[in-house]
Enzyme design. Structure first.
Site, short mmCIF file in Angstrom:
data_model
loop_
_atom_site.label_atom_id
_atom_site.label_comp_id
_atom_site.label_asym_id
_atom_site.label_seq_id
_atom_site.Cartn_x
_atom_site.Cartn_y
_atom_site.Cartn_z
N LYS A 133 -6.53 -1.75 -3.71
CA LYS A 133 -5.28 -1.45 -4.43
C LYS A 133 -5.64 -0.96 -5.82
O LYS A 133 -6.32 -1.66 -6.57
CB LYS A 133 -4.42 -2.71 -4.51
CG LYS A 133 -3.06 -2.48 -5.16
CD LYS A 133 -2.13 -3.66 -4.92
CE LYS A 133 -0.80 -3.46 -5.64
NZ LYS A 133 0.09 -4.61 -5.42
N ARG A 210 4.28 -3.28 7.30
CA ARG A 210 5.49 -3.78 6.66
C ARG A 210 6.72 -3.42 7.47
O ARG A 210 6.66 -2.50 8.30
CB ARG A 210 5.63 -3.15 5.26
CG ARG A 210 4.44 -3.42 4.37
CD ARG A 210 4.00 -2.15 3.65
NE ARG A 210 2.72 -2.36 2.96
CZ ARG A 210 2.63 -2.90 1.76
NH1 ARG A 210 3.71 -3.22 1.09
NH2 ARG A 210 1.45 -3.09 1.23
N ASP A 280 9.90 -2.78 1.99
CA ASP A 280 8.52 -2.29 2.05
C ASP A 280 7.54 -3.36 1.59
O ASP A 280 6.33 -3.18 1.71
CB ASP A 280 8.36 -1.02 1.19
CG ASP A 280 8.83 -1.22 -0.23
OD1 ASP A 280 9.99 -1.61 -0.42
OD2 ASP A 280 8.03 -1.02 -1.17
P1 AMP Z 1 6.14 -1.80 -5.24
O1 AMP Z 1 7.53 -1.96 -5.76
O2 AMP Z 1 5.07 -2.13 -6.23
O3 AMP Z 1 5.92 -2.52 -3.95
O4 AMP Z 1 5.91 -0.25 -4.96
C1 AMP Z 1 6.84 0.56 -4.32
C2 AMP Z 1 6.19 1.86 -3.94
O5 AMP Z 1 5.66 2.51 -5.08
C3 AMP Z 1 5.04 1.74 -2.95
O6 AMP Z 1 5.10 2.85 -2.11
C4 AMP Z 1 3.83 1.80 -3.85
O7 AMP Z 1 2.69 2.27 -3.17
C5 AMP Z 1 4.27 2.78 -4.92
N1 AMP Z 1 3.59 2.59 -6.19
C6 AMP Z 1 3.71 1.57 -7.06
N2 AMP Z 1 2.93 1.74 -8.13
C7 AMP Z 1 2.26 2.91 -7.95
C8 AMP Z 1 1.30 3.65 -8.70
N3 AMP Z 1 0.85 3.24 -9.87
N4 AMP Z 1 0.86 4.81 -8.16
C9 AMP Z 1 1.30 5.25 -6.98
N5 AMP Z 1 2.20 4.62 -6.24
C10 AMP Z 1 2.69 3.46 -6.70
MG MG Z 2 4.94 -2.62 -2.42
#
Ligand code: AMP
Ligand code: MG
Length: 540
Positions: A133, A210, A280
């Site tokens: 990650k 997921r 997700d």
């Molecule tokens: P989360 O709310 O952190 O679960 O993220 C929601 C979505 O945003 C998922 O598809 C993650 O992979 C994407 N995401 C979150 N942070 C980043 C980042 N810094 N760069 C790329 N994708 C991100």
């Molecule tokens: Mg996520």
């Protein structure tokens, strides 16, 4: 400890990359951001980093993978798990998923900053998928950078392992590496971007699938792809259910409902608030996944959420987690409906969530109170009144239950005033505002304690046994928000000692640990309003 570990070179790991072998791949191989149609994943390489450095690793996860200590402390381990080298057998890819974020359908999301390395088969023939990650952009990164900062990576690393040792289903964390490169983040989205140290965590789980992986295909009307992923998931992760048929899809969904309910009961037991229960972020295996702006209840408050991004609606507050899990399962039911084409059995399976949750919640509360079993005739009211009392004055939930375990029940009831005072004094370390301890409150708590003591006497459980039972389900040590923040503050200065100290502490959350009392203390006053301690955002 490591006598069984045999892998001293990462190139000797045995990989069986079934996910990418059996499911359709994105035909495009250039790493640009796009909608990925008709595929479960895209091949993508981790982005190399300048100067990786190991902050910590989990010895238990290393053991799962049969890795020796020497290997975990080697430079090659740091290179591989920061994304600089693929070991033999690793094939890297990002998966496609969608999801409901804060109740709204958000379309394609996907592994935007997670890169899978493949599935290890360990010496026990267990399958463990590895995932970095923060190792750079993927086709699913949308407008973001694919990176992660040290602060959120410390939080994910420590909490994954803390949850495991608490006995809670979770994805695991093998390692935490600094990349040696800065990452720009605006922590509270308020126009104050700053450079933070970049980091990469290697997560480990049987599968990272997921709810959203199923939702995306249905949303696009691609029922063939939906079926492929469902069949794959059942065959790989739910083989005991038998070969996929419409009846087996229902059994599978019922099992997901049951596992999810069990996971949420655990969260409620220890006061874990996930913070972003979007679909997700819901694992098909019922694992706690995606540690972002999570937090731990300090004073018991069902309305509390650590996530400032959710401050308005408090959708993901502690007390709402069961309802949200149920809502999310409803979305999963919609997603898999095309496989079944009957509403009734899906609805019945959803009831499995409600029934499991209610039954397990009651058993869990009985356990927290040290009772033989939950007797609805007396214990519904006993619990309701307790949860009111915990909110009447700001009471640290974790400390309260540990103190309750220690009270002497070999006393006459109703309690006389002086005895009551003694017992209430026990809880003084759990109270945040001493002025709130009014005579009215004391009278009410005293009444409850008398009832509780009567109830315990009725069970006939000796105090010593009751205490053991209670201390096996009421942790002494949890990853208090301010503790994680203190470890982060030090790590950002290059001192990783507290990260490792907390990792060690949280390996035995239910044990009394001499010289570690300070980590069991309630949140200090300075932490009440400090960023990272009581307020977090999705920025990570
Ligand atoms: P989360 O709310 O952190 O679960 O993220 C929601 C979505 O945003 C998922 O598809 C993650 O992979 C994407 N995401 C979150 N942070 C980043 C980042 N810094 N760069 C790329 N994708 C991100
Ligand atoms: Mg996520």
């Amino acid at each position: 400890m490591n006598s069984q570990a045999k892998i001293s070179n990462l190139d000797d790991l045995i990989f069986d990359n079934r996910f990418i072998r059996e499911l359709p791949a994105d035909t495009e191989t250039i790493n640009n951001r796009r909608q990925v149609i008709g595929a479960c994943y895209s091949r993508v390489l981790p982005t190399p980093v300048a100067n990786p450095q190991r902050v910590a690793y989990s010895r238990e996860v290393a053991e799962l993978l049969d890795l020796t200590t020497d290997l975990c402390e080697s430079d090659d381990f740091t290179q591989v798990f920061s994304g600089n080298r693929l070991a033999v057998g690793m094939e890297s890819y990002a998966t496609c998923y969608g999801g409901h974020q804060f109740g709204n359908w958000a379309g394609q999301l996907g592994d935007g900053r997670a890169i899978n390395l493949g599935e290890v088969i360990n010496q026990k023939s267990e399958r463990w998928a590895l995932q970095l990650k923060g190792a750079g952009p993927t086709p699913y990164s949308r407008t973001a950078d694919g990176l992660a900062v040290l602060r959120s990576s410390v939080r994910e690393f420590l909490c994954s392992e803390a949850m495991y040792h608490l006995g809670i289903p979770t994805t695991r964390a093998l390692s935490l590496m600094l990349t040696g490169e800065p990452v720009i983040r605006d922590m509270f989205y308020n126009g104050n971007p700053k450079a933070e140290p970049g980091a990469v965590v290697c997560r480990v789980a049987p599968s990272f699938t997921r709810f959203g992986n199923f939702q995306i295909s249905t949303a696009r009307g691609d029922h063939a792809l939906l079926k492929k992923l469902a069949d794959y998931t059942i065959r790989t992760d739910f083989p005991h259910l038998g070969e996929p048929t419409p009846a087996v899809y229902i059994d599978w969904f019922a099992e997901v409902c049951r596992r999810t309910a069990q996971m949420i009961v655990h969260w409620q037991r220890v006061g874990f608030v996930h913070g972003v229960m979007n679909t997700d972020n819901m694992s098909i295996l019922g694992l706690t996944i995606d540690y972002g702006p999570y937090g731990w209840l300090e004073n018991y408050d069902p309305d509390w959420t650590p996530n400032t991004t959710d401050a308005g609606d408090r959708r993901y507050r502690y007390g709402n987690q069961p309802q949200i899990a149920f809502w999310n399962l409803g979305q999963l039911a919609n997603a898999i409906y095309p496989l079944i084409e009957e509403v009734e059995p899906l609805q019945q399976a959803l009831n499995v969530f409600k029934n499991t949750f209610e039954r397990d919640w009651q058993t869990m509360m009985a356990g927290k109170l040290g009772l033989n079993a939950f007797d609805p005739a007396t214990d519904k009211e006993l619990c309701t009144e307790l949860l009111v009392l915990l909110q009447l004055v700001e009471t640290d939930m974790t400390i309260f239950y540990r103190q309750l375990a220690m009270i002497d029940t070999n006393v006459e009831t109703p309690l006389i005033l002086s005895l009551c005072e003694d017992m209430i004094n026990r809880f003084s370390t759990a109270y945040y505002v001493s002025e709130q301890i009014t005579p009215d409150y004391k009278t009410r708590l005293c009444l409850w304690l008398s009832r509780y003591i009567d109830r315990v006497k009725n069970d006939g459980t000796p105090d010593e046994i009751r205490q053991q039972r209670m201390n096996a389900v009421n942790p002494k040590y949890v990853l208090r928000n301010y503790l994680a923040q203190l470890a982060i503050d030090k790590a950002e200065q290059g001192d990783f000692s507290m990260v490792n100290e907390l990792l060690e502490l949280l390996r035995h959350p239910y044990d009394e640990q001499p010289n570690k009392e300070e980590f069991a203390a309630k949140r200090p006053d300075w932490a009440r309003q400090r960023a990272g301690c009581s307020m977090l955002s999705c920025s990570s």
